[in-house]
Design a protein around this motif. Structure first.
Motif, PDB file in Angstrom:
ATOM      1  N   ALA A  46       0.783  -1.177   0.066  1.00 44.05           N
ATOM      2  CA  ALA A  46       0.212   0.075   0.075  1.00 44.05           C
ATOM      3  C   ALA A  46       1.047   1.153   0.062  1.00 44.05           C
ATOM      4  N   ARG A  47       2.049   1.246   0.870  1.00 41.47           N
ATOM      5  CA  ARG A  47       2.930   2.180   0.767  1.00 41.47           C
ATOM      6  C   ARG A  47       3.571   2.573  -0.486  1.00 41.47           C
ATOM      7  N   ASN A  48       4.319   1.546  -0.998  1.00 38.76           N
ATOM      8  CA  ASN A  48       4.440   1.688  -2.723  1.00 38.76           C
ATOM      9  C   ASN A  48       3.410   2.220  -3.641  1.00 38.76           C
ATOM     10  N   VAL A  49       2.204   1.823  -3.362  1.00 38.35           N
ATOM     11  CA  VAL A  49       1.070   2.530  -4.339  1.00 38.35           C
ATOM     12  C   VAL A  49       1.156   3.906  -4.255  1.00 38.35           C
ATOM     13  N   ILE A  50       0.937   4.206  -2.987  1.00 41.50           N
ATOM     14  CA  ILE A  50       0.777   5.674  -2.660  1.00 41.50           C
ATOM     15  C   ILE A  50       2.050   6.641  -2.824  1.00 41.50           C
ATOM     16  N   LYS A  51       3.141   6.105  -2.423  1.00 40.73           N
ATOM     17  CA  LYS A  51       4.350   6.689  -2.893  1.00 40.73           C
ATOM     18  C   LYS A  51       4.931   6.814  -4.352  1.00 40.73           C
ATOM     19  N   TYR A  52       4.645   5.801  -5.134  1.00 44.48           N
ATOM     20  CA  TYR A  52       4.988   5.831  -6.675  1.00 44.48           C
ATOM     21  C   TYR A  52       4.033   6.199  -7.663  1.00 44.48           C
ATOM     22  N   ALA A  53       2.762   5.992  -7.343  1.00 42.19           N
ATOM     23  CA  ALA A  53       1.813   6.276  -8.061  1.00 42.19           C
ATOM     24  C   ALA A  53       0.720   7.242  -7.585  1.00 42.19           C
ATOM     25  N   GLY A  54       0.652   7.735  -6.315  1.00 39.91           N
ATOM     26  CA  GLY A  54      -0.105   8.782  -5.858  1.00 39.91           C
ATOM     27  C   GLY A  54      -1.320   8.083  -5.152  1.00 39.91           C
ATOM     28  N   SER A  55      -1.769   7.183  -5.867  1.00 39.57           N
ATOM     29  CA  SER A  55      -3.164   6.378  -5.378  1.00 39.57           C
ATOM     30  C   SER A  55      -3.350   5.190  -6.117  1.00 39.57           C
ATOM     31  N   GLY A  56      -4.203   4.381  -5.739  1.00 43.71           N
ATOM     32  CA  GLY A  56      -4.542   3.151  -6.307  1.00 43.71           C
ATOM     33  C   GLY A  56      -5.683   2.436  -5.269  1.00 43.71           C
ATOM     34  N   ARG A  57      -5.604   1.160  -5.411  1.00 45.53           N
ATOM     35  CA  ARG A  57      -6.637   0.474  -4.670  1.00 45.53           C
ATOM     36  C   ARG A  57      -6.054  -1.145  -4.246  1.00 45.53           C
ATOM     37  N   LEU A  58      -6.476  -1.272  -3.100  1.00 43.81           N
ATOM     38  CA  LEU A  58      -6.325  -2.829  -2.588  1.00 43.81           C
ATOM     39  C   LEU A  58      -7.490  -3.509  -2.747  1.00 43.81           C
TER      40      LEU A  58
END
Length: 132
Positions: A46-58
């Protein structure tokens, strides 16, 4: 038990993802050590999603093998820049974000199945499974 989806948009969502995954794993009867492993992986990915993409989902999906073994599948997806070299990203110590380079390879070691799909400019999808 049905699938759950969680938007990943900020640092608070990392803690929410961790708690959600721990709760689902507990409800499925996973041992405490496996609940902790899954929560750790959820936190890292989840941290990678936010850090590298800004947002996403689980997406958390209780699952079952052909032999009836219970498991939990977690899918982390984003529409970020993508990973240019998945092989490098999976090497211990490799980082593009200034960290220790332990996140993806460490996460892989904590689960039974680990798959990354990524396309430059389109995003990334990491799917993991832990069997009970």
């Amino acid at each position: 038990m049905e699938s759950k989806s969680l938007a990943l948009e900020n640092d608070r969502d990392i803690a929410v993802a961790r708690g959600l995954v721990r709760k689902i794993a507990s409800d499925l009867g996973f041992r405490l050590i496996d609940q902790t492993r899954l929560a750790t992986v959820a936190s890292e990915l989840a941290r990678n999603v936010i850090k590298y993409a800004g947002s996403g989902r689980l997406i958390a999906q209780p699952t079952e093998s052909a032999s009836g073994r219970a498991g939990l599948r977690l899918i982390f997806e984003d529409k970020g820049p993508g990973i240019s070299n998945i092989g490098n990203a999976m090497r211990d110590g490799f980082t593009t974000g200034g960290g220790l380079g332990k996140g993806l390879p460490g996460s892989r070691r904590l689960v039974d199945e680990f798959n990354i799909e990524s396309e430059i400019g389109q995003g990334t999808r990491v799917t993991i499974v832990r069997w009970k």
